[in-house]
Design an enzyme around this catalytic site. Structure first.
Site, PDB file in Angstrom:
ATOM      1  N   LYS A   1      -4.408   6.020  14.662  1.00  0.00           N
ATOM      2  CA  LYS A   1      -4.564   5.309  13.388  1.00  0.00           C
ATOM      3  C   LYS A   1      -6.049   5.360  12.977  1.00  0.00           C
ATOM      4  CE  LYS A   1      -0.203   4.397  13.098  1.00  0.00           C
ATOM      5  NZ  LYS A   1       0.613   5.092  12.101  1.00  0.00           N
TER       6      LYS A   1
ATOM      7  N   SER B   1       7.437   9.113  12.016  1.00  0.00           N
ATOM      8  CA  SER B   1       6.305   8.952  11.101  1.00  0.00           C
ATOM      9  C   SER B   1       6.752   9.166   9.668  1.00  0.00           C
ATOM     10  CB  SER B   1       5.208   9.967  11.450  1.00  0.00           C
ATOM     11  OG  SER B   1       4.341  10.143  10.339  1.00  0.00           O
TER      12      SER B   1
ATOM     13  N   ARG C   1      -7.416  -3.108   9.562  1.00  0.00           N
ATOM     14  CA  ARG C   1      -6.479  -3.999  10.268  1.00  0.00           C
ATOM     15  C   ARG C   1      -7.159  -4.684  11.464  1.00  0.00           C
ATOM     16  NH1 ARG C   1      -2.431  -3.645   6.875  1.00  0.00           N
ATOM     17  NH2 ARG C   1      -1.830  -1.583   6.160  1.00  0.00           N
TER      18      ARG C   1
ATOM     19  N   LYS D   1       0.834  -1.212   0.000  1.00  0.00           N
ATOM     20  CA  LYS D   1       0.000   0.000   0.000  1.00  0.00           C
ATOM     21  C   LYS D   1       0.864   1.256   0.000  1.00  0.00           C
ATOM     22  CE  LYS D   1      -2.790   0.881   3.732  1.00  0.00           C
ATOM     23  NZ  LYS D   1      -2.434   2.177   4.346  1.00  0.00           N
ATOM     24  N   SER D   2       1.867   1.303   0.857  1.00  0.00           N
ATOM     25  CA  SER D   2       2.716   2.508   0.940  1.00  0.00           C
ATOM     26  C   SER D   2       3.399   2.771  -0.404  1.00  0.00           C
ATOM     27  CB  SER D   2       3.795   2.305   2.009  1.00  0.00           C
ATOM     28  OG  SER D   2       3.216   2.172   3.271  1.00  0.00           O
TER      29      SER D   2
ATOM     30  N   ARG E   1      -6.184   2.088  18.109  1.00  0.00           N
ATOM     31  CA  ARG E   1      -6.001   0.626  18.024  1.00  0.00           C
ATOM     32  C   ARG E   1      -5.660  -0.013  19.363  1.00  0.00           C
ATOM     33  NH1 ARG E   1      -3.173   0.507  11.963  1.00  0.00           N
ATOM     34  NH2 ARG E   1      -5.137   0.629  10.834  1.00  0.00           N
TER      35      ARG E   1
ATOM     36  N   GLY F   1      -4.933   7.987   5.411  1.00  0.00           N
ATOM     37  CA  GLY F   1      -4.036   8.941   6.062  1.00  0.00           C
ATOM     38  C   GLY F   1      -2.821   9.248   5.193  1.00  0.00           C
TER      39      GLY F   1
ATOM     40  N   GLN G   1       4.803   9.445   7.210  1.00  0.00           N
ATOM     41  CA  GLN G   1       3.903  10.407   6.554  1.00  0.00           C
ATOM     42  C   GLN G   1       4.379  11.831   6.804  1.00  0.00           C
ATOM     43  OE1 GLN G   1      -0.049   9.250   7.811  1.00  0.00           O
ATOM     44  NE2 GLN G   1       0.098   7.290   6.752  1.00  0.00           N
TER      45      GLN G   1
ATOM     46  N   ASP H   1       1.799  -1.188  12.097  1.00  0.00           N
ATOM     47  CA  ASP H   1       0.496  -1.611  11.573  1.00  0.00           C
ATOM     48  C   ASP H   1       0.193  -3.080  11.878  1.00  0.00           C
ATOM     49  OD1 ASP H   1       0.316   0.960  10.601  1.00  0.00           O
ATOM     50  OD2 ASP H   1       0.987   0.434   8.577  1.00  0.00           O
TER      51      ASP H   1
HETATM   52  O1  SPQ Z   1      -2.586   5.527   5.322  1.00  0.00           O
HETATM   53  P1  SPQ Z   1      -2.994   5.221   6.725  1.00  0.00           P
HETATM   54  O2  SPQ Z   1      -4.483   5.301   6.870  1.00  0.00           O
HETATM   55  O3  SPQ Z   1      -2.295   6.071   7.744  1.00  0.00           O
HETATM   56  O4  SPQ Z   1      -2.591   3.688   6.982  1.00  0.00           O
HETATM   57  C1  SPQ Z   1      -1.859   2.968   7.990  1.00  0.00           C
HETATM   58  C2  SPQ Z   1      -2.407   1.489   7.945  1.00  0.00           C
HETATM   59  O5  SPQ Z   1      -2.647   0.842   8.957  1.00  0.00           O
HETATM   60  O6  SPQ Z   1      -2.532   1.006   6.812  1.00  0.00           O
HETATM   61  C3  SPQ Z   1      -1.956   3.552   9.403  1.00  0.00           C
HETATM   62  F1  SPQ Z   1      -3.096   3.638   9.889  1.00  0.00           F
HETATM   63  O7  SPQ Z   1      -0.462   2.836   7.634  1.00  0.00           O
HETATM   64  C4  SPQ Z   1       0.476   3.925   7.653  1.00  0.00           C
HETATM   65  C5  SPQ Z   1       1.563   3.599   8.672  1.00  0.00           C
HETATM   66  O8  SPQ Z   1       1.047   3.419   9.952  1.00  0.00           O
HETATM   67  C6  SPQ Z   1       1.054   4.042   6.277  1.00  0.00           C
HETATM   68  C7  SPQ Z   1       2.336   4.808   6.236  1.00  0.00           C
HETATM   69  C8  SPQ Z   1       2.875   5.281   4.932  1.00  0.00           C
HETATM   70  O9  SPQ Z   1       2.551   4.695   3.879  1.00  0.00           O
HETATM   71  O10 SPQ Z   1       3.694   6.218   4.951  1.00  0.00           O
HETATM   72  C9  SPQ Z   1       3.070   5.080   7.373  1.00  0.00           C
HETATM   73  C10 SPQ Z   1       2.624   4.711   8.722  1.00  0.00           C
HETATM   74  O11 SPQ Z   1       2.070   5.854   9.360  1.00  0.00           O
HETATM   75  P2  SPQ Z   1       2.990   6.965  10.056  1.00  0.00           P
HETATM   76  O12 SPQ Z   1       2.025   7.924  10.678  1.00  0.00           O
HETATM   77  O13 SPQ Z   1       3.799   6.250  11.054  1.00  0.00           O
HETATM   78  O14 SPQ Z   1       3.778   7.600   9.030  1.00  0.00           O
END
Ligand code: SPQ
Length: 427
Positions: A340, A165, A386, A20-21, A344, A92, A167, A313
């Site tokens: 999340k 993070s 999840r 997904k990422s 969770r 997110g 993101q 995750d």
């Molecule tokens: O995209 P989203 O909704 O934030 O998805 C999640 C998941 O469980 O699929 C988190 F809820 O994954 C994030 C992950 O936790 C995906 C991600 C990314 O692709 O950059 C990074 C992680 O979040 P973060 O806040 O730690 O950067």
């Protein structure tokens, strides 16, 4: 509604859908690049389809058929002011990375998502992007959606992130690519590094010095072919299923093995589980392997510290596995679980307890006591993919039948999950 019966044994050879990422980033970077980007192994899950739909509204032509995608990149400033609100659905990653991209654009855009997105914190990206010069607003001083973004004329910053993070790191680095001077992000612990790897693949100079990543403004991306590996976060549910059901074994092919994502393998091995990595290779800039997983008797473990971002995750399904491990499994340093798709800590404890599991919430994680016999339960995914899948895995080891309400949330990251479980179940 998904119904899960206690499984006798799981066996077979399977592939999980694309990461997904990586799928999100391939579409976004392809849209910003000059020339065409073709993607193979794309995850056609609801979250990544939201990313495609947002970039179409930004004027980019994208064709998608199953796991094949073609993005006609028009260069960084080829995006157009959207005529509609950009809807990220449940994702997110889409909203936070897109905030970084929109912060560089000389137009106005409004971004929002579903009920879950409306509760997730945005100031973690809005704050640093404002420091760079972007004009961003939202409810509660920019903490919550909808976000209104008017970008352009950014200055590079050296940002010390309070959270590990990907993101946050990605949003700032993407904005930094069109800011004056150098932009750097320093994290307390290393988060997943798919942005850094893929930007390099698109021709960008990304520098790494310990926990600090930096980029110089004014760089171009060039379109290319991207092959997306299977998602280790999806494979995690199958690994856990094998550990939950005696006599099981499974070959999971083509799984992404980026070290910033493989914490689940370290934890399963620390608990005594057998996972063999076969056919290890590099596809694009990402390591990939086939995983041969064999049911094993598990013992409790402690999950903490720099392991947490490497498996954040997977914590819901690790909690499920811990119900079948002898002793007390402790998960700590995982406050990020609270922000999340659901909180969770709360949702794992509420739903897993319904099976008769002994699980206690803590401020920064949870404690699970095993081994406990689980009984079938009526579960609600709470709209969190999840949680839905983790509880389905618990159902495979529980007596009787388990029902998962709001199971359609699973399509966010793992379309075909229920069918795949049915295919590997041996009567
Ligand atoms: O995209 P989203 O909704 O934030 O998805 C999640 C998941 O469980 O699929 C988190 F809820 O994954 C994030 C992950 O936790 C995906 C991600 C990314 O692709 O950059 C990074 C992680 O979040 P973060 O806040 O730690 O950067």
């Amino acid at each position: 509604m998904l119904r899960i019966a206690k499984a006798n044994k799981l066996s077979g050879q399977v592939k999980v859908p694309g990461d997904k990422s990586i799928s999100h980033r391939a579409v976004m970077f392809g849209a910003l690049a000059e020339g065409q980007t073709t993607i193979e192994g794309f995850l056609p899950g609801a979250d990544c389809l939201s990313t495609i739909s947002c970039f179409r509204k930004l004027g980019i032509s994208i064709t998608q058929a199953g796991d094949r995608v073609t993005v006609e990149g028009k260069g960084w400033f080829g995006l157009q002011e959207p005529e509609e609100i950009l809807d990220v659905g449940n994702s997110g990653t889409t909203i936070r990375l897109m905030a970084g991209i929109l912060a560089t654009q000389p137009f106005h855009a409004v971004v929002e998502g579903d009920e879950s997105i409306a509760k997730r914190p945005m100031r973690r990206v809005v704050g640093p992007l404002r420091q760079m010069g972007a004009k961003i607003d939202g409810r509660k001083q920019g903490e919550f959606t909808p976000l209104s973004i008017r970008g352009g004329d950014l200055n590079g910053i050296a940002y010390q992130s309070p959270v590990a993070s990907a993101q946050v790191k990605s949003a700032i680095l993407l904005a930094g690519l069109q800011a004056k001077g150098v932009t750097s992000v320093t994290e307390p612990l290393l988060s997943r590094d798919h942005t850094e790897r893929m930007l390099r693949a698109f021709g960008v100079d990304v520098r790494q010095d310990g926990l600090t990543v930096s980029v110089e403004g004014g760089q171009k991306l060039t379109g290319r072919h991207i092959v997306v590996p299977g998602d280790i976060s999806s494979a995690a549910f199958l690994i856990a299923a094998v550990m939950m059901v005696p006599g099981s074994s499974l070959l999971i092919e083509n799984v992404g093995m980026n070290p910033s994502r493989t914490g689940i393998i370290d934890v399963v091995r620390a608990m005594g589980g057998t996972i063999e990595c076969r056919n290890e290779r590099i596809v694009n800039e990402e390591p990939v392997a086939d995983l041969y997983v064999v049911h094993s008797e598990l013992t409790a473990t402690v999950v903490e510290g720099d392991l947490i971002p490497r498996l954040i995750d997977e914590i819901p399904v690790i909690a499920v596995m811990a119900t079948q491990a002898s002793g007390k499994t402790i998960i700590r340093d995982a406050e990020e679980l609270k922000v999340k798709e659901t909180d969770r800590i709360v949702t794992v404890v509420s739903e897993l307890s319904k099976f008769g599991a002994k699980v206690t919430p803590t401020d920064d994680g949870m404690i699970i006591e095993g081994k406990t016999e689980l009984h079938g339960a009526e579960i609600d995914s709470m709209g969190d993919h999840r949680i839905g899948m983790a509880m389905a895995v618990a159902g495979l080891a529980a007596s009787g039948t388990t029902s998962i309400g709001n199971a359609s949330a699973i399509d966010v990251s793992f379309p075909g999950f229920a069918g795949l479980l049915a295919n590997i179940a041996v009567e």
